[in-house]
Design an enzyme around this catalytic site. Sequence first.
Site, mmCIF file in Angstrom:
data_model
loop_
_atom_site.group_PDB
_atom_site.id
_atom_site.type_symbol
_atom_site.label_atom_id
_atom_site.label_comp_id
_atom_site.label_asym_id
_atom_site.label_seq_id
_atom_site.Cartn_x
_atom_site.Cartn_y
_atom_site.Cartn_z
ATOM 1 N N GLY A 105 0.815 -1.229 0.000
ATOM 2 C CA GLY A 105 0.000 0.000 0.000
ATOM 3 C C GLY A 105 0.841 1.268 0.000
ATOM 4 O O GLY A 105 0.502 2.230 0.673
ATOM 5 N N THR A 126 -6.486 8.040 -5.909
ATOM 6 C CA THR A 126 -5.616 7.331 -4.956
ATOM 7 C C THR A 126 -4.895 8.295 -4.010
ATOM 8 O O THR A 126 -4.625 7.959 -2.863
ATOM 9 C CB THR A 126 -4.563 6.480 -5.707
ATOM 10 O OG1 THR A 126 -3.955 7.273 -6.726
ATOM 11 C CG2 THR A 126 -5.189 5.277 -6.348
ATOM 12 N N ASP A 138 2.593 8.505 0.123
ATOM 13 C CA ASP A 138 3.633 7.510 -0.142
ATOM 14 C C ASP A 138 4.639 7.563 1.003
ATOM 15 O O ASP A 138 5.291 8.582 1.195
ATOM 16 C CB ASP A 138 4.328 7.833 -1.480
ATOM 17 C CG ASP A 138 5.190 6.684 -1.985
ATOM 18 O OD1 ASP A 138 5.615 5.844 -1.155
ATOM 19 O OD2 ASP A 138 5.435 6.623 -3.198
ATOM 20 N N ARG A 140 7.051 5.118 1.482
ATOM 21 C CA ARG A 140 8.072 4.097 1.246
ATOM 22 C C ARG A 140 9.484 4.651 1.411
ATOM 23 O O ARG A 140 9.774 5.728 0.914
ATOM 24 C CB ARG A 140 7.924 3.535 -0.174
ATOM 25 C CG ARG A 140 6.692 2.678 -0.353
ATOM 26 C CD ARG A 140 6.515 2.251 -1.778
ATOM 27 N NE ARG A 140 6.131 3.352 -2.658
ATOM 28 C CZ ARG A 140 5.824 3.207 -3.939
ATOM 29 N NH1 ARG A 140 5.859 2.023 -4.496
ATOM 30 N NH2 ARG A 140 5.474 4.255 -4.667
#
Length: 206
Positions: A105, A126, A138, A140
């Site tokens: 995700g 999104t 995001d 990550r």
Amino acid sequence: MPVSKPGFRDSASTILPIAFDGRVVQLEARAYEDLAASDQAVALIHRTAGAGVNQVPIVRVHSGCLTGDIFHSLRCDCYQQLQKALATITASDYGIIVYLPHHEGRGIGLVNKIKAYAEQDRGLDTVDANISIGEPVDSRSYEMAANILLDLNCHQIRLMTNNPLKVEALRSAGIDVVEQMPLVISPSEHNARYLKTKKERLSHKL
Ligand SMILES: [Zn+2]
């Protein structure tokens, strides 16, 4: 006893035969656990006898997606990207997939991803869906991926990605991305909006 390497608490390697495209391919699998023992990741390496000593590998740094990678969900393009990456890597003399399950995700985890999908069902894209559930768009980090590549002596790579942020993140973590190789996926009716948002709001080259 954990087998520690720089940047990791533990690691292990083996040969992993996989069935791909009607044939058996032998990959080397190297698994890693980070120093905090919170994240684990694997590098799948395809290297033939024809690979030169100084050959720059083709690399896919793939964010784990349970719904896409395993169940072939049509809401995203992860499965198709992974298949294209596998096809490229297994056809190359030297190719690597770094698979990061904790990137689920875009780093917010499985439950939050499904919450964001439910928001998208109400009409949000999104990006806005993540904002509406109070999660980053995001989150990550590519530090573990960079550490894995450095452990594999891959200071230079050819990276398969459409995401310019991934190129930047790996570069700032010490990896020389000498080429960005696009992974072009044809949109379906289910993921057309997802791909449009990636292009228009997340600067992906699609
Ligand atoms: Zn996905």
